[in-house]
Enzyme design. Structure first.
Site, short mmCIF file in Angstrom:
data_model
loop_
_atom_site.label_atom_id
_atom_site.label_comp_id
_atom_site.label_asym_id
_atom_site.label_seq_id
_atom_site.Cartn_x
_atom_site.Cartn_y
_atom_site.Cartn_z
N ASP A 438 13.93 13.89 29.93
CA ASP A 438 13.81 12.59 29.91
C ASP A 438 15.03 11.97 30.74
OD1 ASP A 438 11.74 10.17 28.72
OD2 ASP A 438 13.95 9.55 28.52
N ASN A 446 15.97 0.31 35.84
CA ASN A 446 15.26 -0.75 36.33
C ASN A 446 15.39 -2.16 36.44
OD1 ASN A 446 13.26 1.12 37.77
ND2 ASN A 446 12.01 1.56 35.69
N ASP A 455 12.83 4.19 41.45
CA ASP A 455 12.03 5.23 42.04
C ASP A 455 13.17 6.39 42.71
OD1 ASP A 455 9.88 3.94 41.18
OD2 ASP A 455 9.17 2.95 43.04
N GLU A 481 9.46 8.30 33.27
CA GLU A 481 10.86 8.95 33.60
C GLU A 481 10.86 10.21 32.87
OE1 GLU A 481 11.58 6.32 30.03
OE2 GLU A 481 10.29 6.55 31.69
#
Length: 627
Positions: A438, A446, A455, A481
């Site tokens: 993770d 973000n 991204d 993620e």
């Protein structure tokens, strides 16, 4: 290592060779004192009356001495000269095949991998045909060295060394130089796999047996270096430092350049473990320069990653990113060099036989000629249109199938594809390692930098994981993620080592933040076995739950961490959920083994559970093996 391939110069077949005593002395010194070995070889090669058999032996010795100096490119040139001498039909069979193996070794170290593989294939076929067990052992060892050192695949090399070791022991001469060297090679392969409990006794045995052979002094120094590294990894960096400082003087005294470079890198690691990064840096820099001069790509790569870790410890993110980027570039270039010729053959075959457009064009042309000849041109057009539509439909179906199994952002397998791959991974009945990964603080990335930067971060992590994993590993985007990595036929130690390897690789990434700066990335990892217990059914959903539990523990430990829970044989038949509810009890019963890259609290039963029985004290009493 080169010790076993040195052997004895032709054995009984060489007893009548002039200057044999000088040749054998040249060989004994090739790794211990390469400069002295070269001083013996050059005058011998200058003699006009030197027989071709003796010239072959001396040339092979010169090549090995060049390797001992760390001059791989010169060793490759000597290998080419050695091959030209082997055309003499008067050479004894033993001298010929020993020299072929030595030439293969020289080609390996100079980067001419395909030449080495061709030679090995030839000697292997002759060894099988001859039935000579000593020749078969030598070939197995040579292949093991190719897999372990040149392709950086000790796991693949282990089977060859074990097979050679077993065959050698059945011959009943475990105290001879070749047998001692083989025991060392097996031990060193286990060492590279971080199976230290198995490696250390074999290293100690090889060291004790080698004590009676002055020509094996270099081997003994390297064994001491390996054992010092085992102490460092085991939590004794000060003791490792003292041993390595002494060994560096011995390596310099004997002229063992590769041994000195590796020992210097290990010394720097021991200093880094003691938070002495400033002291470690010049030692690591000197070792890297030595590896570059000696043409040692694996040591160059390790040295760059070492300097990246030192830069991180010193808070120099820019230098760390530069070192890590150079190391990854070296990895990629090294892989291209090693596989280029093999891939070229496959690609040439594919170009000839597997291009659909060319096949269809040939079929269309033949069909058109036939139809024209019988006056059915209109039907030819109809047939061609039908064929084009059929091909287009098939391509569309193939593309749809591909899209249904591929994550569009990262290009990795998606969750649906990973499902099938996990089932296939355990089809042979062997256990696999399953890792959930993770990206840490991804929501913050973000929120602060925008979804396009987020991204980009996922794409970079995906690329890093794919590059850091083996070709046969399952690497997938599990969702958001979160990523999944799985490796078949894997032990607990190897699985935990893989987790640490991936954690470190991602830690070295730097992603453009869109504002003129770079964005550091880290991941947390949970590790589980598939199946969870050795003889259980391979239900990957259970393994995912265990890995998710371990991932949560790693997150709670401060992120940029890994945690693993591995089911042991004593736990066969135990309900997985009871283990997740009470891991401390499972640990006390010997049902599981847990580990992590730092101390961790397993006291919460599950990642979202509340009010569970605390077990952190049981975990911290020494029951956990730190990996």
């Amino acid at each position: 290592m080169l010790f076993l391939l040195l052997g004895s110069s032709g054995g009984a077949a060489a007893q009548g060779v002039p200057h044999l005593a000088d040749i054998q002395r040249c060989e004994r010194l090739a790794l211990v004192r390469p400069a002295e070995s070269i001083q013996i070889a050059k005058p011998l090669l200058a003699r006009q009356d030197l027989s071709n058999e003796a010239r072959v032996m001396v040339t092979a010795c010169l090549g090995l001495a060049r390797l001992g100096e760390g001059r791989a490119e010169m060793a490759g040139a000597v290998a080419q000269e050695l091959l030209s001498l082997l055309d003499d039909p008067q050479l004894s069979d033993r001298v010929r095949w020993q020299s072929q193996l030595r030439a293969a070794l020289l080609f390996n170290r100079s980067g001419k991998i395909q030449d080495a593989m061709d030679l090995l294939a030839q000697v292997q076929a002759e060894a099988v045909k001859s039935g000579d067990p000593k020749r078969q052992i030598a070939v197995l060892v040579a292949i093991g060295h190719l897999r372990s050192q040149d392709f950086d695949d000790p796991e693949g090399a282990l089977a060859y060394f074990r097979q050679a070791y077993g065959l050698d022991r059945r011959l009943g001469q475990p105290s001879g130089v070749p047998s001692i060297a083989l025991g060392h090679d097996l031990a060193y392969t286990l060492f590279l796999l971080k199976r230290y409990d198995e490696a250390d006794p074999l290293l100690a045995e090889a060291d004790a047996l080698a004590a009676g052979f002055p020509e094996l002094v270099s081997m003994r120094h390297r064994i001491a270096s390996h054992r010092a590294e085992i102490r460092r990894v085991g939590g004794e960096p000060r003791e490792a430092e003292a041993s390595l400082r002494t060994l560096l003087g011995k390596f310099r005294e004997t002229g063992d350049v590769p041994g000195e470079i590796v020992a210097s890198q290990r010394l720097a690691r021991s200093l880094l473990d003691q938070q002495r990064a400033q002291e470690a840096r010049p030692i690591a820099e000197q070792a890297l320069a030595g590896a570059e001069r000696a043409g040692m790509p694996m040591e160059q790569r390790d040295g760059l990653y070492l300097l990246a870790d030192i830069a991180i410890a010193l808070g120099d993110a820019g230098a760390a990113a530069d070192y890590a980027g150079r190391a990854r570039a070296l990895d990629r270039a090294d892989g291209r060099e090693k596989t280029a010729q093999q891939l070229a053959r496959l690609q040439a075959q594919a170009a000839r036989e597997l291009q659909p457009e060319q096949i269809l064009a040939r079929q269309d042309a033949a069909r058109t000629r036939l139809l024209r000849d019988i006056g059915l041109g209109v039907l030819a057009v109809v047939a061609l249109v039908a064929l084009v539509l059929l091909v287009r439909t098939r391509r569309q179906k193939h593309r749809l199938a591909e899209l249904s199994t591929t994550d569009p952002l990262t290009g990795l397998a998606n969750r649906r594809a990973a499902d099938g791959a996990l089932r296939a991974l355990t089809a042979d009945g062997r256990r696999a390692a399953l890792l959930l990964l993770d990206v840490d603080a991804f929501k913050t990335i973000n929120d602060r930098f925008g979804h396009d930067i987020g991204d980009g971060a996922l794409v970079e992590v995906a690329r890093c994981l794919r590059a850091a994993c083996d070709a046969g590993d399952v690497v997938a985007r599990w969702g958001g993620e979160e990523f999944l990595v799985a490796r078949g036929d894997t032990s607990q130690a190897a699985a935990f080592a893989l987790a640490e390897h991936l954690r470190r690789q991602v830690e070295r990434l730097r992603v453009d933040d869109g504002r003129g700066g770079t964005l550091p990335l880290t991941i947390s990892i949970g590790v589980a076995a598939l199946p969870v217990f050795p003889h259980g059914a391979p239900r990957w959903q259970e393994a995912i739950r265990v890995a998710d539990r371990a991932l949560y523990v790693a997150k709670r430990a401060g992120r940029n961490a890994w945690a693993g829970l591995w089911g042991l044989e004593a736990g066969d038949g135990v309900d997985v959920y009871s283990v997740l509810d009470h891991p401390g009890h499972a640990l006390e019963q010997g049902w599981i083994e847990i580990g992590g890259n730092r101390p961790m609290d397993w006291s919460l039963a599950r990642s979202r559970a509340v009010g569970s029985v605390p077990v952190g004290e049981a975990v911290n009493k020494g029951s956990v093996r730190r990996t």
